[in-house]
Scaffold this motif. Structure first.
Motif, PDB file in Angstrom:
ATOM      1  N   GLU A 114       0.810  -1.212   0.000  1.00 21.65           N
ATOM      2  CA  GLU A 114       0.000   0.000   0.000  1.00 21.65           C
ATOM      3  C   GLU A 114       0.849   1.270   0.000  1.00 21.65           C
ATOM      4  O   GLU A 114       0.401   2.322  -0.470  1.00 21.65           O
ATOM      5  N   LEU A 115       2.073   1.187   0.534  1.00 19.89           N
ATOM      6  CA  LEU A 115       2.917   2.386   0.600  1.00 19.89           C
ATOM      7  C   LEU A 115       3.252   2.943  -0.784  1.00 19.89           C
ATOM      8  O   LEU A 115       3.663   4.101  -0.906  1.00 19.89           O
ATOM      9  N   GLN A 116       3.066   2.139  -1.813  1.00 20.20           N
ATOM     10  CA  GLN A 116       3.284   2.634  -3.178  1.00 20.20           C
ATOM     11  C   GLN A 116       2.278   3.728  -3.534  1.00 20.20           C
ATOM     12  O   GLN A 116       2.490   4.471  -4.502  1.00 20.20           O
ATOM     13  N   PHE A 117       1.207   3.804  -2.758  1.00 21.03           N
ATOM     14  CA  PHE A 117       0.143   4.762  -3.070  1.00 21.03           C
ATOM     15  C   PHE A 117       0.047   5.854  -1.995  1.00 21.03           C
ATOM     16  O   PHE A 117      -1.001   6.466  -1.812  1.00 21.03           O
ATOM     17  N   ARG A 118       1.142   6.074  -1.309  1.00 22.12           N
ATOM     18  CA  ARG A 118       1.157   7.118  -0.293  1.00 22.12           C
ATOM     19  C   ARG A 118       1.381   8.486  -0.951  1.00 22.12           C
ATOM     20  O   ARG A 118       2.272   8.654  -1.777  1.00 22.12           O
ATOM     21  N   ARG A 119       0.556   9.439  -0.573  1.00 25.57           N
ATOM     22  CA  ARG A 119       0.676  10.809  -1.080  1.00 25.57           C
ATOM     23  C   ARG A 119       0.695  11.764   0.121  1.00 25.57           C
ATOM     24  O   ARG A 119      -0.262  11.812   0.885  1.00 25.57           O
ATOM     25  N   ARG A 120       1.827  12.474   0.264  1.00 31.04           N
ATOM     26  CA  ARG A 120       1.980  13.419   1.375  1.00 31.04           C
ATOM     27  C   ARG A 120       1.726  12.744   2.723  1.00 31.04           C
ATOM     28  O   ARG A 120       1.074  13.298   3.618  1.00 31.04           O
ATOM     29  N   GLY A 121       2.211  11.534   2.824  1.00 34.76           N
ATOM     30  CA  GLY A 121       2.101  10.813   4.080  1.00 34.76           C
ATOM     31  C   GLY A 121       0.792  10.090   4.293  1.00 34.76           C
ATOM     32  O   GLY A 121       0.623   9.374   5.285  1.00 34.76           O
ATOM     33  N   LEU A 122      -0.153  10.237   3.376  1.00 41.10           N
ATOM     34  CA  LEU A 122      -1.463   9.595   3.503  1.00 41.10           C
ATOM     35  C   LEU A 122      -1.684   8.612   2.359  1.00 41.10           C
ATOM     36  O   LEU A 122      -1.185   8.801   1.247  1.00 41.10           O
ATOM     37  N   LEU A 123      -2.453   7.583   2.657  1.00 39.67           N
ATOM     38  CA  LEU A 123      -2.771   6.577   1.644  1.00 39.67           C
ATOM     39  C   LEU A 123      -3.840   7.107   0.691  1.00 39.67           C
ATOM     40  O   LEU A 123      -4.909   7.540   1.122  1.00 39.67           O
ATOM     41  N   SER A 124      -3.556   7.092  -0.604  1.00 42.33           N
ATOM     42  CA  SER A 124      -4.511   7.572  -1.597  1.00 42.33           C
ATOM     43  C   SER A 124      -5.317   6.390  -2.146  1.00 42.33           C
ATOM     44  O   SER A 124      -4.861   5.655  -3.032  1.00 42.33           O
ATOM     45  N   ARG A 125      -6.498   6.234  -1.610  1.00 40.88           N
ATOM     46  CA  ARG A 125      -7.351   5.136  -2.085  1.00 40.88           C
ATOM     47  C   ARG A 125      -7.826   5.392  -3.512  1.00 40.88           C
ATOM     48  O   ARG A 125      -8.098   4.450  -4.259  1.00 40.88           O
ATOM     49  N   ARG A 126      -7.923   6.652  -3.878  1.00 45.21           N
ATOM     50  CA  ARG A 126      -8.302   6.983  -5.255  1.00 45.21           C
ATOM     51  C   ARG A 126      -7.254   6.455  -6.223  1.00 45.21           C
ATOM     52  O   ARG A 126      -7.595   5.834  -7.245  1.00 45.21           O
ATOM     53  N   ASP A 127      -5.957   6.653  -5.914  1.00 43.54           N
ATOM     54  CA  ASP A 127      -4.893   6.142  -6.780  1.00 43.54           C
ATOM     55  C   ASP A 127      -4.911   4.617  -6.829  1.00 43.54           C
ATOM     56  O   ASP A 127      -4.665   4.011  -7.881  1.00 43.54           O
ATOM     57  N   MET A 128      -5.189   3.993  -5.682  1.00 47.50           N
ATOM     58  CA  MET A 128      -5.253   2.528  -5.636  1.00 47.50           C
ATOM     59  C   MET A 128      -6.359   2.017  -6.555  1.00 47.50           C
ATOM     60  O   MET A 128      -6.155   1.059  -7.314  1.00 47.50           O
ATOM     61  N   ARG A 129      -7.519   2.652  -6.483  1.00 48.61           N
ATOM     62  CA  ARG A 129      -8.639   2.199  -7.319  1.00 48.61           C
ATOM     63  C   ARG A 129      -8.324   2.390  -8.800  1.00 48.61           C
ATOM     64  O   ARG A 129      -8.618   1.509  -9.625  1.00 48.61           O
ATOM     65  N   GLU A 130      -7.735   3.523  -9.142  1.00 45.76           N
ATOM     66  CA  GLU A 130      -7.414   3.772 -10.548  1.00 45.76           C
ATOM     67  C   GLU A 130      -6.398   2.766 -11.061  1.00 45.76           C
ATOM     68  O   GLU A 130      -6.525   2.256 -12.185  1.00 45.76           O
ATOM     69  N   GLU A 131      -5.392   2.465 -10.245  1.00 48.39           N
ATOM     70  CA  GLU A 131      -4.384   1.488 -10.667  1.00 48.39           C
ATOM     71  C   GLU A 131      -4.990   0.096 -10.756  1.00 48.39           C
ATOM     72  O   GLU A 131      -4.677  -0.670 -11.677  1.00 48.39           O
ATOM     73  N   ALA A 132      -5.869  -0.243  -9.832  1.00 49.37           N
ATOM     74  CA  ALA A 132      -6.524  -1.555  -9.865  1.00 49.37           C
ATOM     75  C   ALA A 132      -7.343  -1.705 -11.144  1.00 49.37           C
ATOM     76  O   ALA A 132      -7.295  -2.755 -11.808  1.00 49.37           O
ATOM     77  N   ARG A 133      -8.102  -0.677 -11.499  1.00 51.01           N
ATOM     78  CA  ARG A 133      -8.896  -0.748 -12.733  1.00 51.01           C
ATOM     79  C   ARG A 133      -7.998  -0.894 -13.951  1.00 51.01           C
ATOM     80  O   ARG A 133      -8.286  -1.665 -14.869  1.00 51.01           O
ATOM     81  N   ARG A 134      -6.899  -0.144 -13.975  1.00 48.16           N
ATOM     82  CA  ARG A 134      -5.971  -0.209 -15.110  1.00 48.16           C
ATOM     83  C   ARG A 134      -5.380  -1.607 -15.257  1.00 48.16           C
ATOM     84  O   ARG A 134      -5.356  -2.172 -16.364  1.00 48.16           O
ATOM     85  N   VAL A 135      -4.919  -2.179 -14.140  1.00 56.44           N
ATOM     86  CA  VAL A 135      -4.286  -3.498 -14.174  1.00 56.44           C
ATOM     87  C   VAL A 135      -5.282  -4.557 -14.628  1.00 56.44           C
ATOM     88  O   VAL A 135      -4.961  -5.436 -15.448  1.00 56.44           O
ATOM     89  N   LEU A 136      -6.499  -4.503 -14.098  1.00 58.68           N
ATOM     90  CA  LEU A 136      -7.499  -5.513 -14.447  1.00 58.68           C
ATOM     91  C   LEU A 136      -7.993  -5.354 -15.885  1.00 58.68           C
ATOM     92  O   LEU A 136      -8.225  -6.347 -16.581  1.00 58.68           O
ATOM     93  N   GLU A 137      -8.137  -4.103 -16.336  1.00 56.09           N
ATOM     94  CA  GLU A 137      -8.604  -3.885 -17.708  1.00 56.09           C
ATOM     95  C   GLU A 137      -7.601  -4.376 -18.734  1.00 56.09           C
ATOM     96  O   GLU A 137      -7.967  -4.764 -19.847  1.00 56.09           O
ATOM     97  N   GLN A 138      -6.311  -4.390 -18.374  1.00 54.73           N
ATOM     98  CA  GLN A 138      -5.301  -4.954 -19.273  1.00 54.73           C
ATOM     99  C   GLN A 138      -5.560  -6.437 -19.538  1.00 54.73           C
ATOM    100  O   GLN A 138      -5.164  -6.975 -20.573  1.00 54.73           O
ATOM    101  N   LEU A 139      -6.235  -7.096 -18.586  1.00 52.29           N
ATOM    102  CA  LEU A 139      -6.564  -8.519 -18.732  1.00 52.29           C
ATOM    103  C   LEU A 139      -7.995  -8.726 -19.215  1.00 52.29           C
ATOM    104  O   LEU A 139      -8.491  -9.851 -19.238  1.00 52.29           O
ATOM    105  N   GLY A 140      -8.648  -7.619 -19.573  1.00 56.83           N
ATOM    106  CA  GLY A 140     -10.014  -7.726 -20.073  1.00 56.83           C
ATOM    107  C   GLY A 140     -11.045  -7.911 -18.978  1.00 56.83           C
ATOM    108  O   GLY A 140     -12.154  -8.393 -19.244  1.00 56.83           O
TER     109      GLY A 140
END
Length: 513
Positions: A114-140
């Motif tokens: 989760e630390l890969q998605f830390r922004r200014r010391g806080l966890l960015s759940r928005r970034d996590m969701r966007e990356e999750a959608r991107r990764v999954l959409e690559q697999l259809g």
């Protein structure tokens, strides 16, 4: 391994040489050589106990070989565990899955990272969701990433695991990762299998894939190369598109199979005596009122698409669900509805589809599992007699041809086929009178299937009444005396399956769909 050329001049991404692993009394791997090439799907097949699982554990660092070497992209390497293997771009999707059911898809995807998605010391759940959608959409895969895993379909859960492994390889900067899929189609329906195979063709453009399956036609249709293991050795390598399942089966078991695959010559006319009598049974939103009987020594196959109601019928017979109407009788005596213990006590057995979680106590020995239902018969002066316990276990281990180093070996260490035979042995020693079998050959190899068919034919000859749901129509047709076809919660057709006039799958399909 000279039956097929590798068909590539590209150096292997992963090369195993002389891999040996020995356990007390068992040589699991005996000088195995294996090459995995970039941009290819390698099919790995073999009987249960041939060494596939041990070899995969070596590849992900769970098991250290006693001898041999591993090279990754031409460089020697010692894999010191799954985390180290993942850092090198090697990951495995296990048959039973490794996701955490009560976490969401996005939480599972990036668990421990989760630390890969830390922004200014806080966890960015928005970034996590966007990356999750991107990764999954690559697999259809298009799915709500906030959905809890326990609410997702088996196909989605599987693709989440694949996506996680591919994402981790990118995180660690590994090009051409190695993805190992262990029996990935076992819990998928036909449409989901087609989706998986389509995804694999895209995945192999960016990763090497090892595909393990007992469904040999799937391996032939999917793999670029096929390696056959037998008794801990790599005995043959075949070009996937040119391979024949009959040849693979012969290499796996060491002999050819007779045309009578399902031992139809051993099928007997059952007794007229009714053992299992299902009367006016129904369950709301699962199946409408239906009635049928199973006679002594008869195998009746319950056939239909997933969701046709057949699974719910079997659960009601076993007492796992309570029907809204009707009754289940065994030898003329009504069984208390919704009571699994009552069903077992009266003599109705159940071989579940999930043998590991529902059929066995994996942390107990083979002997303890076999004797689980007959402990009262093994008591002397109020105590269980170890001598009787071991004697009874050995009798059924030999009768069911269970391959185990010892009756005291833990069930969790056995191959899938031998675990399944242990489940059946448990019911045999309890002198079961009716047996409900839910996909009894799922996830077992061709040799183990033949052993299970032998046991079922023997049970029929001994007078056990059996209600069975199989993996394929061919298996349903080959094993059964009669077929009961269900569609949309209704019993729509009864088909005679006498050996001299077995129906064809095409004749059955027209009533199913």
């Amino acid at each position: 391994m000279n039956e097929a050329a590798r068909g590539t001049a590209v150096p292997p991404a992963l090369a195993l040489r002389g891999i040996r692993k020995e356990y007390p009394g068992v040589v699991a791997l005996d000088r195995v050589d294996l090459d995995v090439y970039p941009g290819q799907i390698l099919g790995l097949v073999g009987e249960n106990g041939a060494g596939k699982s041990t070899l995969m554990k070596v590849m992900i660092g769970l098991v250290q070989p006693d001898a041999g070497s591993i090279a990754l992209n031409g460089a020697p390497i010692v894999l010191n565990g799954p985390l180290h293997a993942a850092e090198q771009g090697i990951g495995m999707v296990f048959q039973d899955g490794c996701l955490i059911a009560n976490l969401t898809i996005v939480e599972n995807l990036f668990l421990c990272h989760e630390l890969q998605f830390r922004r200014r010391g806080l966890l960015s759940r928005r970034d996590m969701r966007e990356e999750a959608r991107r990764v999954l959409e690559q697999l259809g895969v298009h799915v709500d990433v906030d959905l809890r895993v326990e609410e997702a379909s088996p196909a989605v859960r599987q693709m989440v695991e694949i996506a996680r492994l591919l994402w981790l390889s990118t995180l660690y900067g590994r090009e051409n990762p190695l993805l190992i899929l262990d029996e990935p189609t076992t819990v998928l329906n036909d449409d989901e299998r087609a989706t998986l195979f389509s995804s694999l063709q895209r995945i192999k453009e960016r990763a090497s894939v090892i595909f393990i399956s007992h469904r040999l036609q799937e391996v032939v249709d999917t793999a670029d190369r096929i390696v056959v293991l037998k008794d801990g050795r790599a005995v043959a390598e075949l070009a996937g598109p040119d391979a024949q399942t009959a040849r693979i089966e012969e290499l796996m078991v060491g002999h050819t199979f007779a045309a009578d695959r399902y031992r139809e010559h051993e099928q007997r006319e059952p007794s007229p005596e009714v053992v299992l009598d299902v009367r006016d049974l129904s369950r709301k939103e699962s199946f409408e009122r239906l009635s049928f009987t199973v006679r002594r020594g008869e195998i009746v196959s319950l056939v239909g698409l997933v969701g046709s109601g057949k699974e719910a019928v079997c659960r009601c017979i076993n007492g796992l669900e309570r029907p809204d109407t009707g009754a289940v009788l065994l030898n003329g005596t009504q069984i208390q509805a919704g009571s699994p213990s009552e069903a077992v006590r009266r003599g109705i057995g159940h071989v579940p589809v999930d043998r590991r979680n529902d059929g066995l106590a994996l942390a107990m020995s083979v002997s303890e599992n076999i004797n689980l239902l007959v402990l009262e018969r093994l008591r002397v002066a109020g105590f269980i007699a170890p001598r009787l316990e071991q004697k009874n276990a050995r009798t059924w281990i030999e009768s069911c041809r269970i391959k185990t180093p010892s009756a005291r070996s833990l069930c969790g260490t056995l191959s899938g086929g031998n675990q399944q035979k242990t489940v059946i042995a448990k019911w045999l020693t309890s002198r079961v009178q009716a047996l409900v079998l839910d996909h009894p050959t799922r996830g077992v190899d061709v040799g183990a299937k033949d052993e299970i068919y032998r046991i079922l034919r023997r049970l029929a000859q001994e007078g056990v009444a059996m209600l069975i749901m199989c993996d394929t129509l061919e298996e349903d047709i080959g094993l059964s005396n009669r077929m009961l076809i269900m569609k949309d919660g209704r019993l729509v057709k009864e088909v005679d399956c006498a050996p001299e006039h077995k129906p064809t799958p095409r004749e059955i399909i027209q009533h199913i769909v």
